[in-house]
Design an enzyme around this catalytic site. Structure first.
Site, PDB file in Angstrom:
ATOM      1  N   ILE A 173      40.295  18.755  -1.314  1.00 19.50           N
ATOM      2  CA  ILE A 173      40.410  18.559   0.124  1.00 19.50           C
ATOM      3  C   ILE A 173      39.162  17.882   0.687  1.00 19.50           C
ATOM      4  O   ILE A 173      39.188  17.310   1.779  1.00 19.50           O
ATOM      5  CB  ILE A 173      40.680  19.908   0.829  1.00 19.50           C
ATOM      6  CG1 ILE A 173      41.489  19.691   2.113  1.00 19.50           C
ATOM      7  CG2 ILE A 173      39.393  20.665   1.114  1.00 19.50           C
ATOM      8  CD1 ILE A 173      42.051  20.973   2.686  1.00 19.50           C
ATOM      9  N   GLU A 209      51.281  15.186  -4.360  1.00 18.56           N
ATOM     10  CA  GLU A 209      51.267  14.621  -5.701  1.00 18.56           C
ATOM     11  C   GLU A 209      52.142  15.455  -6.640  1.00 18.56           C
ATOM     12  O   GLU A 209      51.940  16.657  -6.790  1.00 18.56           O
ATOM     13  CB  GLU A 209      49.825  14.563  -6.213  1.00 18.56           C
ATOM     14  CG  GLU A 209      48.933  13.675  -5.362  1.00 18.56           C
ATOM     15  CD  GLU A 209      47.450  13.905  -5.595  1.00 18.56           C
ATOM     16  OE1 GLU A 209      47.111  14.687  -6.505  1.00 18.56           O
ATOM     17  OE2 GLU A 209      46.630  13.317  -4.868  1.00 18.56           O
ATOM     18  N   HIS A 238      38.010  22.836  -9.831  1.00 17.17           N
ATOM     19  CA  HIS A 238      39.375  23.309  -9.597  1.00 17.17           C
ATOM     20  C   HIS A 238      39.421  24.786  -9.207  1.00 17.17           C
ATOM     21  O   HIS A 238      40.486  25.399  -9.259  1.00 17.17           O
ATOM     22  CB  HIS A 238      40.234  23.121 -10.853  1.00 17.17           C
ATOM     23  CG  HIS A 238      40.387  21.697 -11.290  1.00 17.17           C
ATOM     24  ND1 HIS A 238      39.410  21.037 -11.986  1.00 17.17           N
ATOM     25  CD2 HIS A 238      41.404  20.820 -11.114  1.00 17.17           C
ATOM     26  CE1 HIS A 238      39.814  19.803 -12.239  1.00 17.17           C
ATOM     27  NE2 HIS A 238      41.013  19.636 -11.718  1.00 17.17           N
ATOM     28  N   ASP A 261      39.592  22.129  -3.978  1.00 13.26           N
ATOM     29  CA  ASP A 261      38.422  21.295  -4.220  1.00 13.26           C
ATOM     30  C   ASP A 261      38.661  19.849  -3.788  1.00 13.26           C
ATOM     31  O   ASP A 261      37.739  19.161  -3.342  1.00 13.26           O
ATOM     32  CB  ASP A 261      38.067  21.323  -5.711  1.00 13.26           C
ATOM     33  CG  ASP A 261      38.120  22.718  -6.286  1.00 13.26           C
ATOM     34  OD1 ASP A 261      37.066  23.254  -6.648  1.00 13.26           O
ATOM     35  OD2 ASP A 261      39.222  23.299  -6.372  1.00 13.26           O
ATOM     36  N   SER A 308      45.817   9.954  -3.902  1.00  8.33           N
ATOM     37  CA  SER A 308      44.845   9.664  -2.854  1.00  8.33           C
ATOM     38  C   SER A 308      44.980  10.718  -1.772  1.00  8.33           C
ATOM     39  O   SER A 308      45.853  10.639  -0.903  1.00  8.33           O
ATOM     40  CB  SER A 308      45.076   8.268  -2.260  1.00  8.33           C
ATOM     41  OG  SER A 308      44.264   8.068  -1.114  1.00  8.33           O
ATOM     42  N   GLU A 309      44.128  11.730  -1.821  1.00  9.60           N
ATOM     43  CA  GLU A 309      44.187  12.797  -0.819  1.00  9.60           C
ATOM     44  C   GLU A 309      43.887  12.274   0.579  1.00  9.60           C
ATOM     45  O   GLU A 309      44.462  12.745   1.566  1.00  9.60           O
ATOM     46  CB  GLU A 309      43.209  13.920  -1.192  1.00  9.60           C
ATOM     47  CG  GLU A 309      43.697  14.849  -2.293  1.00  9.60           C
ATOM     48  CD  GLU A 309      43.643  14.211  -3.667  1.00  9.60           C
ATOM     49  OE1 GLU A 309      44.325  14.694  -4.584  1.00  9.60           O
ATOM     50  OE2 GLU A 309      42.899  13.217  -3.829  1.00  9.60           O
TER      51      GLU A 309
END
Length: 323
Positions: free
Chosen positions: A87, A29, A129, A85, A59-60
């Site tokens: 992940i 991103e 975070h 965080d 969108s991870e």
């Protein structure tokens, strides 16, 4: 040897590996035209173009799944999960797909995937975070977990991670991005799975990784003034772990202190402590001690500083162990 900034160590490693191997592609991103949220991919979009430095949707899960597919297709994707965080959203793809595909395919399919992410505090970003979740991933067969503490190691280890045929979680502590240090000017790599003794000693072994290595070194300097010579070991890689270097040091010093920023409960320090108990318990003159982050949700702002081990705590704990 020249001076290198941690941020540019990451950037240089990516640049050099993309030049060396056309199959290396970047996804994440805001890593393209924007150069990354923290400037870690700056200039690479202009040099290699949008097909090799690809901005992804927010969108991870989709990002991780795309990377796994690219790896299966023969590419070497390096993806950036902006904060560790996030992940959690991509755990299925990383833990159940990337980590297991080589095994379930009988070794026929490799997943040369690097997941870069920013971990730890220092950004004052609060609960979503700032977490240190590295211990989660050391429990997953098929993954490798790397956590450098300085620019030289960051560059050399990232280059090795990109060349590895298995998925590597590469954690960069966000408060180290501006750290400067010496690094070779010529081409080099650092093997994954090898710790480094950054300060030699004889009375106490201090084991750490990431940002806490620097806190431990400050503590070791103060301890030396008190006549206690601490041996500080930067683990650099958590999985695979350099057991030999750890045990050799324990046999020499007979005292152990483990320091990490992550919460103490089920933290990686517990794994190291158990390992030492199994392989070197009769070499210990005192129980293994752990200093770690408080078991607490991370607050916003400067209050987070009260969660993490300090130089004073290292000195006090070391004196309790040795004296």
């Amino acid at each position: 040897m020249g001076k290198l900034n941690f941020r540019w160590a990451i950037n240089q490693a990516l640049d050099e590996e993309m030049t060396r191997d056309a199959k290396v592609v970047l996804l994440g991103e805001d890593i393209g035209r924007a150069g990354g949220t923290f400037g870690l991919t700056r200039g690479l979009y202009e040099k290699y173009g949008e097909w090799r430095v690809k901005d992804s949707p927010l969108s991870e899960e989709g990002l991780m799944g795309t990377a796994v597919g690219l790896a299966i297709a023969g590419y070497r994707p390096v993806i950036e999960i902006m904060f560790m965080d996030f992940i959690t959203i991509a755990m299925e793809q990383l833990v159940n797909q990337a980590a297991k595909t080589n095994f379930v395919s009988g070794g026929k399919i490799t997943i040369p995937l690097v997941v870069r992410t920013l971990g730890g505090g220092g950004f004052r970003g609060g609960s979503h975070h700032s977490q240190s979740l590295e211990a989660w991933f050391t429990h997953v067969p098929g993954l490798k977990v790397v956590y450098p503490s300085n620019p030289e190691d960051a560059k050399g280890l990232l280059k090795s991670a990109i060349r590895d045929d298995h998925p590597v979680l590469f954690i960069e502590h966000k408060s180290l991005l501006s750290l400067k240090g010496e690094a070779p000017d010529e081409e080099y790599t650092i093997p994954i799975g090898k710790a480094k003794i950054v300060c030699k000693g004889e009375h106490l072994t201090i084991l750490s990784y990431g940002k806490m290595v620097h806190v431990c070194l400050e503590g070791a300097n103060e301890l030396e003034k008190k006549g206690i010579k601490a041996e500080v070991i930067d683990l650099r890689t958590l999985l695979p772990l350099d057991v030999e270097t750890i045990i050799q040091s324990v046999k020499k010093t007979n005292h152990v202190l483990i320091v990490h920023e992550a919460a103490k409960n089920s933290g990686f320090g517990a794994e190291i402590s158990a390992l030492i108990s199994e392989q070197a318990i009769y070499d210990l003159d005192a129980p293994v001690k752990r200093l770690a982050g408080l078991f607490s949700t991370i607050p916003v702002g400067n209050a987070e500083d009260f969660l993490y081990p300090t130089v004073l705590q290292i000195i006090q704990t070391a004196e309790e162990l040795v004296l």
